[in-house]
Design an enzyme around this catalytic site. Structure first.
Site, PDB file in Angstrom:
ATOM      1  N   THR A 130      51.146 -36.721  20.074  1.00  0.00           N
ATOM      2  CA  THR A 130      52.500 -37.271  20.098  1.00  0.00           C
ATOM      3  C   THR A 130      52.887 -37.692  21.509  1.00  0.00           C
ATOM      4  O   THR A 130      52.210 -37.356  22.476  1.00  0.00           O
ATOM      5  CB  THR A 130      53.497 -36.222  19.541  1.00  0.00           C
ATOM      6  OG1 THR A 130      54.780 -36.813  19.415  1.00  0.00           O
ATOM      7  CG2 THR A 130      53.568 -34.981  20.379  1.00  0.00           C
ATOM      8  N   ASP A 131      53.973 -38.397  21.598  1.00  0.00           N
ATOM      9  CA  ASP A 131      54.472 -38.754  22.932  1.00  0.00           C
ATOM     10  C   ASP A 131      55.685 -37.872  23.266  1.00  0.00           C
ATOM     11  O   ASP A 131      56.112 -37.050  22.458  1.00  0.00           O
ATOM     12  CB  ASP A 131      54.806 -40.248  23.024  1.00  0.00           C
ATOM     13  CG  ASP A 131      55.910 -40.689  22.081  1.00  0.00           C
ATOM     14  OD1 ASP A 131      56.672 -39.841  21.570  1.00  0.00           O
ATOM     15  OD2 ASP A 131      56.017 -41.903  21.845  1.00  0.00           O
ATOM     16  N   ALA A 132      56.253 -38.072  24.435  1.00  0.00           N
ATOM     17  CA  ALA A 132      57.363 -37.225  24.890  1.00  0.00           C
ATOM     18  C   ALA A 132      58.601 -37.360  24.012  1.00  0.00           C
ATOM     19  O   ALA A 132      59.421 -36.450  23.947  1.00  0.00           O
ATOM     20  CB  ALA A 132      57.714 -37.567  26.338  1.00  0.00           C
TER      21      ALA A 132
END
Length: 135
Positions: free
Chosen positions: A13-15
């Site tokens: 996932t990303d931030a």
């Protein structure tokens, strides 16, 4: 219904909590492999000791909500359709009671040598029917 538990990792996932689409497929494929092992058909066994493969010929996935590094998720698998040469799996991904995603895969039984469709082996059909969703 078969369940598989995993944890969201940094590379998933990303931030902002948006899972990379291919990683949702990776997670459901990991669950699929565990289900096959429960049936007694690991990929190793299938590749070395049977005359068939089960390639995915269609896949779809819906992203519902954010997930973050460290989130524990549960993937549930139900068998949707069992045909003569094919079957489908329906997946739900949840964090606790929160639905975070859905997916579906369609698999076709093919002969390892000819690469042509073949009937689903009876033992596989029986194993799949244990997880078929109610109609």
């Amino acid at each position: 219904m078969f369940t598989y538990t995993t944890k969201i990792r940094l590379h998933d996932t990303d931030a902002a909590g948006i899972i990379f689409f291919a990683n949702q497929f990776k997670i459901i494929h990991d669950a699929y492999e565990d289900l096959l092992e429960k049936f007694g058909w690991s990929f190793e066994k299938m590749l070395k000791r049977t005359n068939y493969f089960l390639p995915i010929v269609h896949a779809e996935s819906d992203y519902i909500t954010s997930v973050f590094v460290g989130d524990k998720i549960i993937v549930t698998i139900k068998v949707g359709h069992i045909g003569n040469t094919s079957f489908s799996f329906e997946y739900e991904l949840k964090r606790g009671k929160t639905l975070i995603g859905r997916a579906k895969t369609v698999h076709v039984t093919i002969n390892q040598k000819t690469r042509k469709k073949m009937p689903l082996p009876l033992a596989m059909r029986r194993a799949l029917s244990q997880y078929q969703s109610a109609k």
